[in-house]
Design a protein around this motif. Structure first.
Motif, PDB file in Angstrom:
ATOM      1  N   ILE A 169       0.835  -1.201   0.000  1.00 47.35           N
ATOM      2  CA  ILE A 169       0.000   0.000   0.000  1.00 47.35           C
ATOM      3  C   ILE A 169       0.874   1.257   0.000  1.00 47.35           C
ATOM      4  CG2 ILE A 169      -1.641   1.355   1.369  1.00 47.35           C
ATOM      5  CD1 ILE A 169      -2.868  -1.310   2.286  1.00 47.35           C
ATOM      6  N   ALA A 170       1.935   1.231   0.838  1.00 46.00           N
ATOM      7  CA  ALA A 170       2.827   2.389   0.936  1.00 46.00           C
ATOM      8  C   ALA A 170       3.479   2.710  -0.401  1.00 46.00           C
ATOM      9  CB  ALA A 170       3.899   2.137   1.993  1.00 46.00           C
ATOM     10  N   PHE A 171       3.696   1.686  -1.235  1.00 44.60           N
ATOM     11  CA  PHE A 171       4.321   1.889  -2.539  1.00 44.60           C
ATOM     12  C   PHE A 171       3.467   2.769  -3.444  1.00 44.60           C
ATOM     13  CE2 PHE A 171       5.301   0.721  -6.921  1.00 44.60           C
ATOM     14  CZ  PHE A 171       6.682   0.836  -6.923  1.00 44.60           C
ATOM     15  N   PHE A 172       2.139   2.738  -3.232  1.00 44.33           N
ATOM     16  CA  PHE A 172       1.225   3.475  -4.100  1.00 44.33           C
ATOM     17  C   PHE A 172       0.760   4.797  -3.498  1.00 44.33           C
ATOM     18  CE2 PHE A 172       0.810  -0.950  -5.494  1.00 44.33           C
ATOM     19  CZ  PHE A 172       0.970  -0.813  -6.867  1.00 44.33           C
ATOM     20  N   ILE A 173       1.220   5.146  -2.304  1.00 38.91           N
ATOM     21  CA  ILE A 173       0.822   6.403  -1.674  1.00 38.91           C
ATOM     22  C   ILE A 173       1.838   7.488  -2.047  1.00 38.91           C
ATOM     23  CG2 ILE A 173       0.407   7.622   0.497  1.00 38.91           C
ATOM     24  CD1 ILE A 173      -0.392   4.959   1.728  1.00 38.91           C
ATOM     25  N   PRO A 174       1.421   8.493  -2.841  1.00 40.99           N
ATOM     26  CA  PRO A 174       2.375   9.527  -3.254  1.00 40.99           C
ATOM     27  C   PRO A 174       2.734  10.452  -2.098  1.00 40.99           C
ATOM     28  CG  PRO A 174       0.171  10.099  -3.988  1.00 40.99           C
ATOM     29  CD  PRO A 174       0.072   8.722  -3.375  1.00 40.99           C
ATOM     30  N   THR A 175       3.894  11.066  -2.190  1.00 39.32           N
ATOM     31  CA  THR A 175       4.306  12.047  -1.198  1.00 39.32           C
ATOM     32  C   THR A 175       4.398  13.412  -1.881  1.00 39.32           C
ATOM     33  OG1 THR A 175       6.700  11.933  -1.561  1.00 39.32           O
ATOM     34  CG2 THR A 175       5.728  10.240  -0.153  1.00 39.32           C
ATOM     35  N   PRO A 176       4.220  14.502  -1.140  1.00 41.43           N
ATOM     36  CA  PRO A 176       4.215  15.841  -1.758  1.00 41.43           C
ATOM     37  C   PRO A 176       5.609  16.431  -1.933  1.00 41.43           C
ATOM     38  CG  PRO A 176       3.709  16.035   0.559  1.00 41.43           C
ATOM     39  CD  PRO A 176       3.883  14.553   0.289  1.00 41.43           C
ATOM     40  N   TYR A 177       6.535  15.625  -2.476  1.00 38.91           N
ATOM     41  CA  TYR A 177       7.911  16.096  -2.592  1.00 38.91           C
ATOM     42  C   TYR A 177       8.514  15.744  -3.948  1.00 38.91           C
ATOM     43  CZ  TYR A 177       7.997  16.958   2.448  1.00 38.91           C
ATOM     44  OH  TYR A 177       7.731  17.428   3.709  1.00 38.91           O
ATOM     45  N   TYR A 178       9.490  16.563  -4.345  1.00 44.50           N
ATOM     46  CA  TYR A 178      10.387  16.263  -5.455  1.00 44.50           C
ATOM     47  C   TYR A 178      11.787  16.053  -4.891  1.00 44.50           C
ATOM     48  CZ  TYR A 178       7.436  17.465  -9.521  1.00 44.50           C
ATOM     49  OH  TYR A 178       6.472  17.486 -10.503  1.00 44.50           O
ATOM     50  N   LEU A 179      12.554  15.181  -5.519  1.00 47.68           N
ATOM     51  CA  LEU A 179      13.966  15.023  -5.203  1.00 47.68           C
ATOM     52  C   LEU A 179      14.775  15.732  -6.283  1.00 47.68           C
ATOM     53  CD1 LEU A 179      14.178  11.179  -4.428  1.00 47.68           C
ATOM     54  CD2 LEU A 179      13.450  13.022  -2.919  1.00 47.68           C
ATOM     55  N   PHE A 180      15.766  16.509  -5.861  1.00 46.21           N
ATOM     56  CA  PHE A 180      16.656  17.185  -6.809  1.00 46.21           C
ATOM     57  C   PHE A 180      18.084  16.734  -6.537  1.00 46.21           C
ATOM     58  CE2 PHE A 180      12.912  19.752  -7.022  1.00 46.21           C
ATOM     59  CZ  PHE A 180      12.891  20.256  -8.312  1.00 46.21           C
TER      60      PHE A 180
END
Length: 347
Positions: free
Chosen positions: A23-34
């Motif tokens: 389930i955690a794999f499909f929960i998006p987070t409000p972040y970008y990685l740079f």
């Protein structure tokens, strides 16, 4: 409790943990990685008609690799990976959707190339005719009547049948309008002409008291003394402007601006050759260091909120990078710096 019951409990716990992980794999987070991106040589990407491609060194643009943290695992990676910056989605793209953000990046890169062409050729003493070609919709306010009816990327070229070639024309036409008035906008979307009747709203911080509730940007076409081709492929955004203009200038003029040095840089450029602030400067100096670059041009801090110059010098000092960092506020400053350099010694 017998061993059979214990095995069943452990099995249920493991099954439950597995379900949670899935389930955690499909929960998006409000972040970008740079992270540090690529350092890309420009002579092969830019071709000036009848220009010279005999430089002993090279000019390079720099990129930042961005990745949306689409699940908790990417976010965890971003927290521990070196030279990685986490930024909230809203900080990166505001209220734009994925599609709108892509259109904005495309528009910014096209505008950046046009600005670089104009700045580079004009610095070389050549004439460039700048022709207004409509108004690019870069943002639509949530309270605007155009929200949901127009899109970021639409090109407005007529209001109530009156041609508007640039933002000033648009604002001038609306100057005497009242809140609640309706205007008919004619625009193109993906090359297809459309019209919408939009009710004007109150503008608290605008030049006019009533408006459509969009952020307009000028769309232009250029007629230059010679053709310039830029092949940027999938590189988005405006931050390569300074380096595109330097490469155009170097090919359009006699002599070799590079003098054998490997020269990278970043910074937006306008048609008058002014250099502007960009994002991801710390990641870019890391990429430049890894690539073994000699000189790195960055935007000079001019205004109170500018931080590119401070950030890049701080990062280079903290990491022990030996790249020569040159802050500039104009294209001409970068040209003058390179012209004053002695040729690089070869071993």
């Amino acid at each position: 409790m017998n061993s059979g019951s214990s095995k069943q409990i452990r099995k249920k716990i493991l099954s439950g943990l597995l379900v949670i992980c899935i389930i955690a794999f499909f929960i998006p987070t409000p972040y970008y990685l740079f992270q540090p991106g690529s350092v890309e040589e420009l002579q092969s990407k830019v071709t000036v008609e009848d220009g010279e491609k005999t430089a002993a060194g090279h000019l390079y643009l720099t990129t930042v690799m961005s990745l949306k943290a689409s699940n908790i695992y990417y976010l965890t990676y971003g927290l521990v990976a070196p030279h990685t910056d986490l930024r909230k989605v809203k900080e990166v793209r505001g209220d734009l959707t994925d599609e709108e953000y892509s259109k904005m990046l495309e528009h910014m890169m096209i505008s950046s190339q046009q600005n670089a062409l104009a700045a580079g050729l004009q610095a070389a003493g050549e004439d460039v005719e700048i022709i207004p070609a409509g108004i690019f919709v870069s943002s639509i306010h949530e309270s605007s009547d155009a929200k949901g009816r127009m899109k970021v990327g639409d090109i407005i070229w007529q209001v109530d049948g009156t041609p508007v070639k640039k933002s000033d024309d648009f604002l001038h036409y609306l100057a005497n309008k009242e809140i609640g008035d309706t205007v008919e906008l004619t625009f193109t979307r993906d090359g297809i002409e459309q019209t919408e009747k939009i009710e004007l709203i109150s503008l608290k911080n605008g030049v006019n008291k009533a408006g459509v509730g969009i952020v307009p940007e000028d769309q232009v076409k250029l007629h230059a003394s010679r053709n310039v081709e830029i092949n940027a492929k999938d590189i988005g955004g405006p931050s390569a402007g300074l380096m595109f203009s330097l490469e155009i200038y170097n090919q359009a003029t006699t002599g070799d601006l590079t003098k054998g040095y490997e020269i990278a840089g970043t910074g937006t450029i306008d048609m008058d050759g002014n250099v502007g602030q960009i994002g991801g400067i710390r990641e870019k100096i890391t990429a430049v260091h890894k690539a073994g670059i000699d000189i790195f041009f960055c935007p000079k801090d001019i205004h109170a909120n500018d931080s590119n110059e401070k950030d890049v010098l701080d990062e280079a000092q903290k990491q022990g990078y030996s790249v020569t960092i040159v802050p500039v506020k104009t294209l001409q400053e970068a040209i003058d710096y390179l012209r004053d350099l002695p040729p690089k010694e070869t071993t």
